[in-house]
Design a protein around this motif. Sequence first.
Motif, PDB file in Angstrom:
ATOM      1  N   PRO A   1       0.804  -1.224   0.000  1.00 29.41           N
ATOM      2  CA  PRO A   1       0.000   0.000   0.000  1.00 29.41           C
ATOM      3  C   PRO A   1       0.839   1.277   0.000  1.00 29.41           C
ATOM      4  O   PRO A   1       0.479   2.262  -0.648  1.00 29.41           O
ATOM      5  CB  PRO A   1      -0.810  -0.127   1.296  1.00 29.41           C
ATOM      6  N   PHE A   2       1.953   1.263   0.693  1.00 26.34           N
ATOM      7  CA  PHE A   2       2.776   2.468   0.815  1.00 26.34           C
ATOM      8  C   PHE A   2       3.605   2.708  -0.445  1.00 26.34           C
ATOM      9  O   PHE A   2       3.689   3.834  -0.933  1.00 26.34           O
ATOM     10  CB  PHE A   2       3.677   2.341   2.049  1.00 26.34           C
ATOM     11  N   VAL A   3       4.208   1.648  -0.966  1.00 27.64           N
ATOM     12  CA  VAL A   3       5.040   1.804  -2.166  1.00 27.64           C
ATOM     13  C   VAL A   3       4.176   2.133  -3.372  1.00 27.64           C
ATOM     14  O   VAL A   3       4.524   2.993  -4.194  1.00 27.64           O
ATOM     15  CB  VAL A   3       5.866   0.529  -2.424  1.00 27.64           C
ATOM     16  N   LEU A   4       3.024   1.467  -3.489  1.00 29.01           N
ATOM     17  CA  LEU A   4       2.161   1.717  -4.645  1.00 29.01           C
ATOM     18  C   LEU A   4       1.541   3.113  -4.611  1.00 29.01           C
ATOM     19  O   LEU A   4       1.184   3.650  -5.668  1.00 29.01           O
ATOM     20  CB  LEU A   4       1.081   0.642  -4.726  1.00 29.01           C
ATOM     21  N   LEU A   5       1.425   3.716  -3.426  1.00 22.53           N
ATOM     22  CA  LEU A   5       0.968   5.103  -3.373  1.00 22.53           C
ATOM     23  C   LEU A   5       1.956   6.016  -4.086  1.00 22.53           C
ATOM     24  O   LEU A   5       1.566   6.946  -4.811  1.00 22.53           O
ATOM     25  CB  LEU A   5       0.798   5.558  -1.924  1.00 22.53           C
ATOM     26  N   VAL A   6       3.246   5.769  -3.880  1.00 23.47           N
ATOM     27  CA  VAL A   6       4.277   6.563  -4.562  1.00 23.47           C
ATOM     28  C   VAL A   6       4.181   6.354  -6.070  1.00 23.47           C
ATOM     29  O   VAL A   6       4.240   7.312  -6.860  1.00 23.47           O
ATOM     30  CB  VAL A   6       5.676   6.176  -4.045  1.00 23.47           C
ATOM     31  N   ILE A   7       4.028   5.088  -6.483  1.00 22.33           N
ATOM     32  CA  ILE A   7       3.935   4.796  -7.912  1.00 22.33           C
ATOM     33  C   ILE A   7       2.675   5.416  -8.505  1.00 22.33           C
ATOM     34  O   ILE A   7       2.700   5.982  -9.612  1.00 22.33           O
ATOM     35  CB  ILE A   7       3.962   3.281  -8.142  1.00 22.33           C
ATOM     36  N   SER A   8       1.552   5.353  -7.781  1.00 24.62           N
ATOM     37  CA  SER A   8       0.312   5.945  -8.279  1.00 24.62           C
ATOM     38  C   SER A   8       0.434   7.454  -8.413  1.00 24.62           C
ATOM     39  O   SER A   8      -0.150   8.057  -9.331  1.00 24.62           O
ATOM     40  CB  SER A   8      -0.853   5.594  -7.349  1.00 24.62           C
ATOM     41  N   ALA A   9       1.184   8.087  -7.504  1.00 27.31           N
ATOM     42  CA  ALA A   9       1.425   9.521  -7.636  1.00 27.31           C
ATOM     43  C   ALA A   9       2.200   9.808  -8.911  1.00 27.31           C
ATOM     44  O   ALA A   9       1.905  10.781  -9.632  1.00 27.31           O
ATOM     45  CB  ALA A   9       2.179  10.037  -6.411  1.00 27.31           C
ATOM     46  N   ALA A  10       3.200   8.978  -9.201  1.00 30.85           N
ATOM     47  CA  ALA A  10       3.968   9.136 -10.444  1.00 30.85           C
ATOM     48  C   ALA A  10       3.071   8.926 -11.658  1.00 30.85           C
ATOM     49  O   ALA A  10       3.166   9.658 -12.655  1.00 30.85           O
ATOM     50  CB  ALA A  10       5.138   8.159 -10.468  1.00 30.85           C
ATOM     51  N   VAL A  11       2.181   7.937 -11.571  1.00 33.34           N
ATOM     52  CA  VAL A  11       1.246   7.676 -12.667  1.00 33.34           C
ATOM     53  C   VAL A  11       0.291   8.856 -12.853  1.00 33.34           C
ATOM     54  O   VAL A  11      -0.025   9.248 -13.983  1.00 33.34           O
ATOM     55  CB  VAL A  11       0.461   6.380 -12.385  1.00 33.34           C
ATOM     56  N   GLY A  12      -0.158   9.448 -11.746  1.00 28.69           N
ATOM     57  CA  GLY A  12      -1.036  10.610 -11.837  1.00 28.69           C
ATOM     58  C   GLY A  12      -0.361  11.762 -12.567  1.00 28.69           C
ATOM     59  O   GLY A  12      -0.962  12.421 -13.424  1.00 28.69           O
ATOM     60  N   PHE A  13       0.914  12.006 -12.210  1.00 27.45           N
ATOM     61  CA  PHE A  13       1.663  13.050 -12.920  1.00 27.45           C
ATOM     62  C   PHE A  13       1.813  12.689 -14.391  1.00 27.45           C
ATOM     63  O   PHE A  13       1.665  13.543 -15.270  1.00 27.45           O
ATOM     64  CB  PHE A  13       3.033  13.242 -12.288  1.00 27.45           C
ATOM     65  N   LEU A  14       2.102  11.427 -14.666  1.00 27.47           N
ATOM     66  CA  LEU A  14       2.292  10.969 -16.037  1.00 27.47           C
ATOM     67  C   LEU A  14       1.040  11.221 -16.874  1.00 27.47           C
ATOM     68  O   LEU A  14       1.116  11.720 -18.012  1.00 27.47           O
ATOM     69  CB  LEU A  14       2.641   9.482 -16.039  1.00 27.47           C
ATOM     70  N   LEU A  15      -0.132  10.906 -16.324  1.00 30.83           N
ATOM     71  CA  LEU A  15      -1.379  11.106 -17.065  1.00 30.83           C
ATOM     72  C   LEU A  15      -1.656  12.589 -17.279  1.00 30.83           C
ATOM     73  O   LEU A  15      -2.091  13.005 -18.363  1.00 30.83           O
ATOM     74  CB  LEU A  15      -2.535  10.440 -16.325  1.00 30.83           C
ATOM     75  N   TRP A  16      -1.423  13.398 -16.239  1.00 31.17           N
ATOM     76  CA  TRP A  16      -1.607  14.852 -16.408  1.00 31.17           C
ATOM     77  C   TRP A  16      -0.662  15.391 -17.468  1.00 31.17           C
ATOM     78  O   TRP A  16      -1.062  16.172 -18.336  1.00 31.17           O
ATOM     79  CB  TRP A  16      -1.332  15.567 -15.080  1.00 31.17           C
ATOM     80  N   TYR A  17       0.581  14.969 -17.400  1.00 28.59           N
ATOM     81  CA  TYR A  17       1.591  15.450 -18.333  1.00 28.59           C
ATOM     82  C   TYR A  17       1.253  15.032 -19.761  1.00 28.59           C
ATOM     83  O   TYR A  17       1.468  15.778 -20.720  1.00 28.59           O
ATOM     84  CB  TYR A  17       2.949  14.890 -17.920  1.00 28.59           C
ATOM     85  N   THR A  18       0.691  13.836 -19.893  1.00 24.61           N
ATOM     86  CA  THR A  18       0.304  13.348 -21.220  1.00 24.61           C
ATOM     87  C   THR A  18      -0.799  14.196 -21.816  1.00 24.61           C
ATOM     88  O   THR A  18      -0.750  14.586 -22.987  1.00 24.61           O
ATOM     89  CB  THR A  18      -0.160  11.884 -21.131  1.00 24.61           C
ATOM     90  N   VAL A  19      -1.820  14.509 -21.009  1.00 26.37           N
ATOM     91  CA  VAL A  19      -2.971  15.265 -21.506  1.00 26.37           C
ATOM     92  C   VAL A  19      -2.626  16.749 -21.685  1.00 26.37           C
ATOM     93  O   VAL A  19      -2.935  17.350 -22.722  1.00 26.37           O
ATOM     94  CB  VAL A  19      -4.164  15.111 -20.542  1.00 26.37           C
TER      95      VAL A  19
END
Length: 400
Positions: free
Chosen positions: A223-241
Motif C-alpha cells: 500500500p505504501f510503495v504503490l501510493l508513490v507509484i500511483s502519484a507518479a502515474v497521476g503526474f504521467l497522465l496529467w503530463y500526457t494530456v
Amino acid sequence: MDISQTTTPQGGASKPASQPVGQQVYVQPRGYFQRLGMLDWLYGIGLFAAMLFALNRFGGYMDYYEKAILVLAAPVFTALGWGWKPVRWLIPLIAVLALCGVASYGGSLDAANQKFVLKYMLSSQSAILWMSALFVFSTAFYWLGLLARSPFGGSVGSKLCWAAVVLGFTGMMVRWYESYLIGADVGHIPVSNLYEVFILFSMITALFYLYYEQRYRTRALGPFVLLVISAAVGFLLWYTVARDAAEIQPLVPALQSWWMKIHVPANFIGYGTFALAAAVGSAYLLKSYGILADRLPALEVLDDVMYKSISVGFAFFTVATILGALWAAEAWGGYWSWDPKETWALIVWLNYAAWLHMRLVSGLRGRPAAWWALIGLVVTTFAFLGVNMFLSGLHSYGKL
C-alpha cells in the motif's frame, strides 16, 4: 566429520550409518550451479541464443558500445533470473508481447489506429495506459488487503502490480520501435524526456518492491510503495494530456549520445529505490507510533528493507553521477559546471552518503532514520522534478 555409508541389501541408495542421539550430521552443501534446475538452464540458454541472433541480425547497425551492452546483457539477466526466479518468465513474456506488437505494425505507424490489438492493447500508448490503470487498481487492492486484513486483497494487488510491470515494459519496447518508424534519425531508447522516465521510474520502483515482497514474504508494504507509484502515474497522465507528452520527438543534440542509454537507467534505479525507502520509512513511523502496528511487519524488517533500498540506490546513483560527468565532458567540454541539475544531484548524493555514514558509523536506526528517508524523498523529488519546473541551465531540455 567423517560419515560412513551403508548400502541397502537390494542395492539401493546408500544411507548414513546410525548416529548417536543429539549428534549433528554434516551435509555437504551443493554448489551454486548444482542448485540450478532445468528451467534455469533453459532460460539462460534462451537468453544467450537471443543475444547471438540479435548480434548476427542487427550487429551491422550497432556501434561497438551497443554490441558490448548487448553481449553483457545476456549473462547479467541470466544471473538475475537465476537469483530471482520470477525474472525467468517476466523477460520472455515481455519479449513475446513486444515482438507481437512490433510485428503488428507491418512497418507502418498507421497500423496503430487500424489494428485492434495495437489500438487497444500493444501500441505504446495503449500499453502504458493499461499500466497506469493497473497500478491504480493494484494500490486500491493492496490497501483493501491491509485495512480489511484480507489476504485476497493483497494477492490481487500483487498480481495487478506484476501485470502493470509487464505492460509497462512492453509499452516501452514498442515505443522504442515506433520511434524508428518515424525515422532512423528520430529513433532512440525511450528514456529521453519526463514522460518516458516517469514510466521507467514506475517500473523500477515496482520491480524492487516486488522483489522485497517475495524476499520478506509480506504484502503489507505494497500500500505504501504503490501510493508513490500511483502519484507518479497521476503526474504521467496529467503530463500526457496537458503537454501531449506521449508524442515521440527527435532528440536534442545533447541527448544524441550513447551515454544516455546507461546514465539514465542507472539514475532511475537510484530514484526508484530512494522512493521505495521513503515509503517503507513511512510504514516504519506508523508502526512505531502504534498505527496499524499489528498489520505491518516487524520494525527490524522495515529497517532492513529501508537500509538495503538506500544502499542499492546510492550505489547506482553514484555510478550514474560519474557517468553523467563523463557525458558532460563529451557534450559540453567539462566534467562539472555547477548546473542546477548537477548541483541538486550532488545534494541528493551527499544526503544519502550522510545517511549511510551515520548508519554504519553511529548505528543510525529507528525513527530518525525513517524521518531522514522521508526528507530524502523530498530532496530527491526536487532534484528530479523541481529543478525542471523552477530552474534552468544546461539541462533545460527537460523543462516542464
